[in-house]
Design a protein around this motif. Structure first.
Motif, PDB file in Angstrom:
ATOM      1  N   ALA A 273      -7.181  -3.577   1.286  1.00  0.00           N
ATOM      2  CA  ALA A 273      -7.437  -3.228  -0.117  1.00  0.00           C
ATOM      3  C   ALA A 273      -7.801  -1.755  -0.258  1.00  0.00           C
ATOM      4  O   ALA A 273      -7.325  -1.070  -1.168  1.00  0.00           O
ATOM      5  N   ALA A 274      -8.624  -1.250   0.634  1.00  0.00           N
ATOM      6  CA  ALA A 274      -9.028   0.162   0.565  1.00  0.00           C
ATOM      7  C   ALA A 274      -7.835   1.085   0.795  1.00  0.00           C
ATOM      8  O   ALA A 274      -7.691   2.104   0.101  1.00  0.00           O
ATOM      9  N   LEU A 275      -6.986   0.754   1.747  1.00  0.00           N
ATOM     10  CA  LEU A 275      -5.803   1.576   2.003  1.00  0.00           C
ATOM     11  C   LEU A 275      -4.876   1.577   0.787  1.00  0.00           C
ATOM     12  O   LEU A 275      -4.370   2.630   0.387  1.00  0.00           O
ATOM     13  N   ALA A 276      -4.655   0.413   0.206  1.00  0.00           N
ATOM     14  CA  ALA A 276      -3.783   0.325  -0.973  1.00  0.00           C
ATOM     15  C   ALA A 276      -4.377   1.098  -2.151  1.00  0.00           C
ATOM     16  O   ALA A 276      -3.673   1.862  -2.822  1.00  0.00           O
ATOM     17  N   ARG A 277      -5.654   0.928  -2.389  1.00  0.00           N
ATOM     18  CA  ARG A 277      -6.302   1.635  -3.507  1.00  0.00           C
ATOM     19  C   ARG A 277      -6.275   3.144  -3.308  1.00  0.00           C
ATOM     20  O   ARG A 277      -6.181   3.898  -4.275  1.00  0.00           O
TER      21      ARG A 277
ATOM     22  N   CYS B 233      -4.967  -3.634  -6.300  1.00  0.00           N
ATOM     23  CA  CYS B 233      -5.117  -4.817  -5.453  1.00  0.00           C
ATOM     24  C   CYS B 233      -6.522  -5.370  -5.603  1.00  0.00           C
ATOM     25  O   CYS B 233      -7.413  -4.707  -6.124  1.00  0.00           O
ATOM     26  N   ARG B 234      -6.691  -6.589  -5.160  1.00  0.00           N
ATOM     27  CA  ARG B 234      -8.010  -7.216  -5.135  1.00  0.00           C
ATOM     28  C   ARG B 234      -8.029  -8.245  -4.013  1.00  0.00           C
ATOM     29  O   ARG B 234      -6.992  -8.678  -3.522  1.00  0.00           O
ATOM     30  N   ILE B 235      -9.230  -8.614  -3.632  1.00  0.00           N
ATOM     31  CA  ILE B 235      -9.404  -9.586  -2.563  1.00  0.00           C
ATOM     32  C   ILE B 235      -9.747 -10.932  -3.200  1.00  0.00           C
ATOM     33  O   ILE B 235     -10.606 -11.019  -4.070  1.00  0.00           O
TER      34      ILE B 235
END
Length: 84
Positions: free
Chosen positions: A65-69, A75-77
């Motif tokens: 999620a951190a990489l995508a953001r 994104c979300r978990i």
């Protein structure tokens, strides 16, 4: 220093469209971060997961999620309790 931002840019270099970038990021986390059940509270930070190179499914999700953001991919978990 390990940062999700710089690593995300490096991984996505050359890819232009978000779905392809998401696949690259997913494969990186899947293939690079070793599954481990040993962790401490600080390991719930993406930078710590990246630095350790290990984590369980929640740690991997946090990092992905951190990489995508970092690349402006929304994104979300999602976490569910599973009963057998």
């Amino acid at each position: 220093m390990v940062t999700e931002d710089s690593d995300a840019r490096r991984l996505a270099a050359g890819a232009a469209d978000p779905p392809k970038i998401a696949i690259i990021l997913f494969n990186f986390v899947r293939d690079t971060i070793v599954y481990s059940t040993r962790f401490v509270r600080e390991d719930y930070r993406a930078s710590q997961v990246l630095k350790r190179g290990a984590g369980h499914c929640v740690h991997k999700a946090i990092l992905l999620a951190a990489l995508a953001r970092a690349l402006n991919i929304p994104c979300r978990i999602g976490i569910w309790a599973i009963r057998n």
